[in-house]
Write a protein that holds these residues in place. Structure first.
Motif, short mmCIF file in Angstrom:
data_model
loop_
_atom_site.label_atom_id
_atom_site.label_comp_id
_atom_site.label_asym_id
_atom_site.label_seq_id
_atom_site.Cartn_x
_atom_site.Cartn_y
_atom_site.Cartn_z
N SER A 79 0.82 -1.21 0.00
CA SER A 79 0.00 0.00 0.00
C SER A 79 0.86 1.26 0.00
O SER A 79 1.77 1.41 0.83
CB SER A 79 -0.91 0.01 1.24
OG SER A 79 -1.50 1.28 1.42
N ALA A 80 0.55 2.17 -0.90
CA ALA A 80 1.26 3.46 -0.95
C ALA A 80 1.00 4.25 0.33
O ALA A 80 1.86 5.00 0.80
CB ALA A 80 0.81 4.25 -2.17
N LYS A 83 3.30 2.91 3.04
CA LYS A 83 4.67 3.38 2.80
C LYS A 83 4.82 4.86 3.17
O LYS A 83 5.82 5.26 3.76
CB LYS A 83 5.04 3.17 1.33
CG LYS A 83 5.20 1.70 0.94
CD LYS A 83 5.58 1.57 -0.52
CE LYS A 83 5.75 0.10 -0.91
NZ LYS A 83 6.14 -0.07 -2.33
N SER A 84 3.82 5.65 2.81
CA SER A 84 3.85 7.08 3.13
C SER A 84 3.82 7.31 4.64
O SER A 84 4.57 8.15 5.17
CB SER A 84 2.67 7.79 2.47
OG SER A 84 2.62 9.15 2.83
#
Length: 206
Positions: A79-80, A83-84
């Motif tokens: 999942s972006a 990660k963010s």
């Protein structure tokens, strides 16, 4: 005339000696005043207690594990958003580790050894009594996970981890004396409470 001159000379010497004595006394007072002022200033900015020391030592270890967990996301998460979030956590907590380490050094206290990243049994159980800390087994599972499984595991663990940090920070706000430490604790409560809410929503719990 000679006697008069001698009298004048003695009078001048006496006055000179008196002026010198007064000057020395004034300098002494100035020095004392500066010392007292410096002591008061140091007390105002540097006062700390046992709660501040314990908070700093435990939160350093707590933050180190969070940074270690966050560091896994780049290569394991799918999942972006995860990660963010992991990047945000690492970016916030790494500088705080340096700040708290600086406090401990200035207080003459030992900075906890960085055991993160070491082999199982040495690195992850850095402080089993510290709220929210993951065990060796937990960290081992997280390191082996990937994709959606990692995302779910990471978020679930980090919620628990953050809840522990918030608990520690609240105790510091109540018991601590060192203003920068209580201010950092207040920041932890605000930031990590918001991230707990965010992660619970990502887990479908919010």
């Amino acid at each position: 005339m000679t006697a008069q001159r001698r009298f004048v000379r003695r009078t001048v010497l006496a006055v000179t000696a008196s002026v010198a004595a007064l000057t020395l006394a004034a300098c002494g007072n100035d020095g004392d005043g500066k010392a007292a002022s410096g002591t008061a200033s140091a007390t105002a900015t540097g006062g700390h207690n046992a709660a501040d020391v314990s908070f700093s030592k435990e939160m350093i270890q707590h933050h180190r594990q969070a940074v270690e967990m966050a560091g896994l996301a780049a290569g394991h998460a799918s999942s972006a958003q995860v990660k963010s979030l992991a990047t945000k956590i690492e970016g916030a907590q790494a500088p705080e580790i340096k700040t708290m380490s600086g406090w401990l050094t200035s207080w003459g206290e030992q900075v906890p050894q960085d055991m993160s990243g070491m082999d199982s049994g040495m690195g992850h159980d850095m402080s089993s009594s510290t709220p929210g800390m993951m065990s060796d087994a937990d960290m081992g599972k997280l390191e082996k996970a990937s994709g959606a499984d990692f995302d779910t595991m990471f978020l679930t663990m980090m919620v628990e981890h953050h809840e522990g940090a918030v608990s520690m920070a609240k105790a510091e706000k109540t018991d601590g004396e060192y203003k920068p430490a209580t201010e950092l604790a207040a920041g932890v409560i605000t930031a990590q409470s918001a991230e707990i809410e965010q992660m619970n929503k990502m887990l479908g719990k919010g």
